[in-house]
Enzyme design. Structure first.
Site, PDB file in Angstrom:
ATOM      1  N   PRO A  86       4.321  -4.734  -0.626  1.00 50.25           N
ATOM      2  CA  PRO A  86       4.483  -4.189  -1.801  1.00 50.25           C
ATOM      3  C   PRO A  86       4.123  -4.318  -3.337  1.00 50.25           C
ATOM      4  O   PRO A  86       5.295  -5.228  -3.536  1.00 50.25           O
ATOM      5  CB  PRO A  86       5.804  -3.318  -0.885  1.00 50.25           C
ATOM      6  N   GLY A  87       3.433  -3.768  -3.496  1.00 45.45           N
ATOM      7  CA  GLY A  87       4.219  -3.846  -5.281  1.00 45.45           C
ATOM      8  C   GLY A  87       4.082  -2.624  -5.895  1.00 45.45           C
ATOM      9  O   GLY A  87       5.356  -2.084  -5.755  1.00 45.45           O
ATOM     10  N   TYR A 105      -8.600   5.620 -12.969  1.00 45.64           N
ATOM     11  CA  TYR A 105      -8.619   6.288 -11.351  1.00 45.64           C
ATOM     12  C   TYR A 105      -8.496   8.204 -11.519  1.00 45.64           C
ATOM     13  O   TYR A 105      -8.511   8.902 -10.499  1.00 45.64           O
ATOM     14  CB  TYR A 105      -7.281   6.189 -10.385  1.00 45.64           C
ATOM     15  N   GLY A 107       0.546  -1.479   0.210  1.00 42.53           N
ATOM     16  CA  GLY A 107       0.136  -0.232  -0.002  1.00 42.53           C
ATOM     17  C   GLY A 107       1.191   1.175   0.099  1.00 42.53           C
ATOM     18  O   GLY A 107       0.360   2.613  -0.240  1.00 42.53           O
ATOM     19  N   ARG A 156      -4.889   3.603 -15.812  1.00 37.42           N
ATOM     20  CA  ARG A 156      -4.884   4.461 -14.207  1.00 37.42           C
ATOM     21  C   ARG A 156      -5.882   5.619 -14.409  1.00 37.42           C
ATOM     22  O   ARG A 156      -6.323   6.171 -13.380  1.00 37.42           O
ATOM     23  CB  ARG A 156      -3.462   4.257 -14.169  1.00 37.42           C
ATOM     24  N   CYS A 211     -11.479   4.841 -28.955  1.00 36.96           N
ATOM     25  CA  CYS A 211     -12.390   5.999 -29.396  1.00 36.96           C
ATOM     26  C   CYS A 211     -12.692   5.896 -28.274  1.00 36.96           C
ATOM     27  O   CYS A 211     -14.453   5.361 -28.059  1.00 36.96           O
ATOM     28  CB  CYS A 211     -12.485   4.907 -30.408  1.00 36.96           C
ATOM     29  N   GLU A 212     -11.779   6.393 -26.827  1.00 42.01           N
ATOM     30  CA  GLU A 212     -13.704   7.644 -25.575  1.00 42.01           C
ATOM     31  C   GLU A 212     -12.562   8.856 -25.379  1.00 42.01           C
ATOM     32  O   GLU A 212     -11.938   8.857 -25.133  1.00 42.01           O
ATOM     33  CB  GLU A 212     -13.381   6.224 -25.020  1.00 42.01           C
TER      34      GLU A 212
END
Ligand code: LLP
Length: 451
Positions: free
Chosen positions: A285-286, A326, A241, A322, A369-370
């Site tokens: 951890p990542g 987010y 985290g 991402r 296409c967004e």
């Protein structure tokens, strides 16, 4: 910790891991994920140093980046792994991470995944009472023991994006604090279940780290209550985290593993002392290990002055979700004009004059296409032209691992750089890869349709 350094070559090109990225673009094409091996090693080692005063193991969160070469690097450092599926379990086996350093997590494990975990003899973090009972039955059936931890939902509220806070009372992960003791009692009764530890994970991209202190205190209180009931453990796993500073212009260095250790170790050590026991501390951890170690190199396809100044590049949310998912911030730089490094405007609303080199308020968008396919909104960038290179920084965590083939775009290649050496660690997909596994039923074959 080692961050994605912004260093220019003599001619203003971005040098990453000792390699000129303009050369990489020429040789391997774009888009291209580029990972610096040394940064991964340094970041892993900074955890080991920070926690050296207790018995510890660092289980890399494979969901952040499942590239086999990266996992092999971490295996060579002695890392364990947190895996969330049978697929990730297979990856860590192939990378050479020993089974006694693997924890299978997951809030929705299929029976097949439970079987895989028991057969592979890895530890399992149990997420519900029903799962505990199924796991026991699976282990009895196979004739092996299942070593478990129970995932606690400690009900702490980190200051992060709501989609990546995992230890809130309303989040889907883990069992409520109040149900933990009875769950361990049940685990003790069930056949072929061996209690080994206790587990929590409170969220991701956490920069305000006092919540780790709160979570540790709650977890260690549970440990004390378990010991009161005669239930002994071998490890406490406090998850991952730790956040990283994505926004370089805010000039906040971001918390380090040492800062994290200051939050965690006092409560951890004090419980060990008062109980007169020794427990292993596991962390998962990542992001803080691999996030700063990669960049995504992309080429400008076109530019357009419309309601915004759009710079359209060849990487979008198909390769880096991402920002769209987010609203995440990633620094972008013009990698072949580094002397003209992008700077955030004091006043974002004032469009800079359109001179040849003055920074211009720019929105960097992808090819998907967004309308939401925006990589970087309203940044001050020097004007670019078709063919220029844009590097997106700090994409090593949840970058490639969350990529897709949306809009019929094969995924890009990945290279590993190390002191000037370059290795391809994933080849570029082709259109053939889009077709793989697709089947046109016989009755829809062209001749049948024509009829
Ligand atoms: N352990 C467990 C049980 C987890 O669920 C996670 C991340 C980690 C460890 C690693 O956390 P880290 O150290 O990387 O923060 N896709 C999102 C992040 C989702 C994190 C999910 N769990 C993003 O791109 O920000």
């Amino acid at each position: 910790m080692s961050r994605a350094g912004v260093k220019g070559g003599g001619d203003g090109n971005f040098i990453f891991g000792g390699v000129d990225v303009v050369d990489l673009a020429e040789q391997y094409g774009t888009p291209l994920y580029i990972t610096d091996e040394n940064k991964i090693r340094e970041n892993y080692r900074s955890y080991k140093t920070a926690f050296e005063t207790v018995e510890n193991e660092i289980y890399f969160a494979v969901k952040a980046n499942g590239n086999l070469a990266l996992l092999r690097i971490l295996a060579s450092e002695g890392a364990g792994a947190d895996v969330f599926s049978s697929g990730e379990l297979r990856l860590v086996e192939l990378a050479g991470i020993p089974k006694d350093k693997v924890l299978m997590n997951g809030n929705s494990k299929s029976e097949d995944e439970l079987i895989d975990a028991v057969e592979s003899e890895v530890k399992i973090s149990v997420d519900s009472l029903e799962e505990l009972q199924t796991l026991s039955a699976v282990a009895v059936e196979i004739g092996k023991e299942a070593e478990i931890a129970i995932r606690v939902n400690p009900d702490v509220s980190p200051d992060t994006h709501p989609k990546i806070a995992t230890g809130l009372s309303r989040s889907k992960f883990g069992l409520p604090y109040q149900q933990i003791l009875e769950s361990y009692e049940e685990a003790k009764r069930l056949p072929n279940i061996v209690i080994k530890g206790i587990h929590c994970h409170i969220g991701s991209q956490i920069l305000e780290i006092s919540v780790f202190k709160e979570a540790t205190e709650k977890m260690m209180k549970l440990v004390e209550e378990l010991y009161d009931r005669g239930i002994e453990l071998e490890f406490v796993d406090l998850g991952g985290g730790l956040g990283i500073p994505y926004n370089k212009t805010e000039e906040m260095p971001g918390p380090t593993p040492e800062d994290l250790a200051e939050m965690i170790l006092p409560a951890f050590k004090s419980t060990l002392k008062s109980l007169g026991i020794n427990l292993k501390l596991i962390l998962e951890p990542g992001r803080s290990i691999v996030g700063p170690a990669s960049i995504l190199l992309s080429r400008v396809n076109t530019i357009k002055r419309a309601y915004s100044n759009f710079v359209a590049i060849d990487a979008g949310f198909n390769l880096l979700l991402r920002p769209s998912m987010y609203g995440a911030y990633h620094e972008v730089i013009v990698a072949n004009k580094l002397s003209e490094l992008s700077k955030l405007s004091e006043d974002k609303h004032e469009l800079a004059v359109d001179s040849a080199s003055a920074p211009v308020l720019t929105t960097v968008v992808g090819p998907v296409c967004e309308s939401g396919d925006i990589i970087a909104k309203d940044r001050m960038l020097r004007p670019v032209k078709r063919g220029d290179l844009i590097a997106i920084l700090d994409v090593g965590a949840y970058g490639f691992s969350m990529s897709s083939q949306y809009n019929g775009r094969p995924r890009c290649a990945e290279v590993l750089v190390c002191d000037g050496m370059v290795d391809v660690i994933r080849s570029r997909e082709t259109v053939e890869d889009l077709l793989r596994n697709q089947i046109i039923p016989q009755r829809l074959e062209r001749r049948a349709v024509e009829r």
